[in-house]
Scaffold this motif. Structure first.
Motif, PDB file in Angstrom:
ATOM      1  N   ARG A  91       0.819  -1.220   0.000  1.00 24.87           N
ATOM      2  CA  ARG A  91       0.000   0.000   0.000  1.00 24.87           C
ATOM      3  C   ARG A  91       0.843   1.256   0.000  1.00 24.87           C
ATOM      4  O   ARG A  91       0.658   2.134  -0.829  1.00 24.87           O
ATOM      5  N   TYR A 102      -0.861  -0.613  -4.826  1.00 25.03           N
ATOM      6  CA  TYR A 102      -2.303  -0.339  -4.852  1.00 25.03           C
ATOM      7  C   TYR A 102      -2.850  -0.541  -3.453  1.00 25.03           C
ATOM      8  O   TYR A 102      -2.399  -1.439  -2.732  1.00 25.03           O
ATOM      9  N   ASP A 103      -3.866   0.239  -3.095  1.00 29.15           N
ATOM     10  CA  ASP A 103      -4.541   0.089  -1.805  1.00 29.15           C
ATOM     11  C   ASP A 103      -5.773  -0.793  -2.014  1.00 29.15           C
ATOM     12  O   ASP A 103      -6.797  -0.330  -2.537  1.00 29.15           O
ATOM     13  N   LYS A 121      -9.515  -0.042  -1.383  1.00 35.44           N
ATOM     14  CA  LYS A 121     -10.296   0.797  -2.312  1.00 35.44           C
ATOM     15  C   LYS A 121     -10.762  -0.084  -3.467  1.00 35.44           C
ATOM     16  O   LYS A 121      -9.920  -0.678  -4.163  1.00 35.44           O
ATOM     17  N   ASP A 150      -9.106   0.206  -6.815  1.00 36.15           N
ATOM     18  CA  ASP A 150      -7.724  -0.282  -6.867  1.00 36.15           C
ATOM     19  C   ASP A 150      -7.663  -1.796  -7.108  1.00 36.15           C
ATOM     20  O   ASP A 150      -6.690  -2.295  -7.685  1.00 36.15           O
TER      21      ASP A 150
END
Ligand SMILES: NC(=O)c1ccc[n+]([C@@H]2O[C@H](COP(=O)([O-])OP(=O)(O)OC[C@H]3O[C@@H](n4cnc5c(N)ncnc54)[C@H](OP(=O)(O)O)[C@@H]3O)[C@@H](O)[C@H]2O)c1
Length: 252
Positions: free
Chosen positions: A37, A60-61, A64, A67
């Motif tokens: 993250r 990428y988170d 979300k 994402d």
């Protein structure tokens, strides 16, 4: 176990259990996508520790939902196909009911479920869509002993992992016709940063007494179970939950 020519995506792989799993897959010949993250420095250190050249970072988170789609698309654009998805990223937040105010309580539940359950269900959705196009694959979700024995100081954590178990077993049934196999690994306390920050010295002392091994799990012992569930011979074990808790909590 041989993962030569297999493309493996692991969420939360910059450290801890995810990192040990990335190292183990790379040692067996896989190309590994390391998702993380925020901590790029840590992720880059992990990348250089992997055997082989075909590994790559994916920041990428996964909490979300947009994402999760972008992560799987990015991975497939780079590697061509997704063979193994390991949903490992997870968080653990203290919210003892007799100590916290209502805002803390509700935030802890929402944040925990976003990462530990909704991120996993969204990654399973996009991962399975990608695997359906190429004839199948394996998904391994990382749960916790806390799903079974309770988590009095972080009930959202225990509930999110119990829900992850139920979801994984439902998806094992739903996805078997697509040759997509789903396994779950449920570790007890494991020597990682998460365990280091969530334990007081007294709690650490207590938990060492819980297992007849008198120690915590090492991340690579969890990775070993993940590789088994992702291996070709494990297809008929789809829907299984493997405990890696040093016999500290034995469920029937
Ligand atoms: N350690 C234990 O005792 C234990 C016991 C049972 C189960 N588990 C489970 O095992 C899994 C791994 O635990 P761990 O102890 O290895 O964790 P950890 O040391 O805290 O590492 C967490 C990893 O997840 C990443 N991450 C967190 N939130 C993310 C997000 N929203 N999107 C993408 N990446 C994210 C972190 O990346 P950044 O640093 O960049 O944020 C980091 O790479 C978790 O699901 C945990 O619940 C752990």
């Amino acid at each position: 176990m041989n993962f030569k020519n297999k493309n493996v995506l692991i969420t939360g792989a910059s450290r801890g259990i995810g990192k040990a799993t990335a190292i183990a897959f790379a040692e067996k010949g896989a190309s590994v996508g390391i998702n993380y993250r925020s901590n790029t420095e840590e992720a880059e250190k992990t990348l250089v520790e992997l055997t082989g050249e075909e590994h790559r970072l994916f920041q990428y988170d996964v909490s979300k939902k947009e994402d999760t789609k972008a992560l799987v698309e990015d991975f497939v654009a780079h590697y061509g196909q997704l063979d193994v998805l390991v949903n490992n990223a997870g968080i653990s937040i203290f919210h003892k009911i007799d100590e916290v105010d209502f805002d803390h309580w509700t935030n802890a539940w929402e944040d925990t479920f976003k990462t530990n359950l909704f991120a996993v269900s969204n990654m399973c959705y996009w991962g399975a869509k990608a695997m359906m196009k190429t004839g199948g694959g394996n998904i391994v979700n990382i749960s916790s002993r806390g799903a079974f024995r309770g988590e009095p100081t972080k009930p959202a954590y225990g509930a999110s992992k119990a829900a992850l178990n139920a979801m994984s077993q439902s998806l094992a049934k739903a996805l078997a016709p697509h040759k997509i196999y789903i396994g779950v690994v449920a570790p007890g306390f494991t020597e990682t940063e998460m365990a280091a920050v969530t334990l007081t010295p007294a709690e650490r002392e207590n938990l060492l007494r819980e297992s007849p091994f008198k120690r915590m799990a090492q991340p690579k012992e969890v990775a070993h179970a993940v590789l088994f569930l992702a291996s070709e011979g494990a297809a008929y074990s789809s829907g299984t939950i493997i405990d890696v808790n040093g016999a500290s909590y034995l469920r029937s």
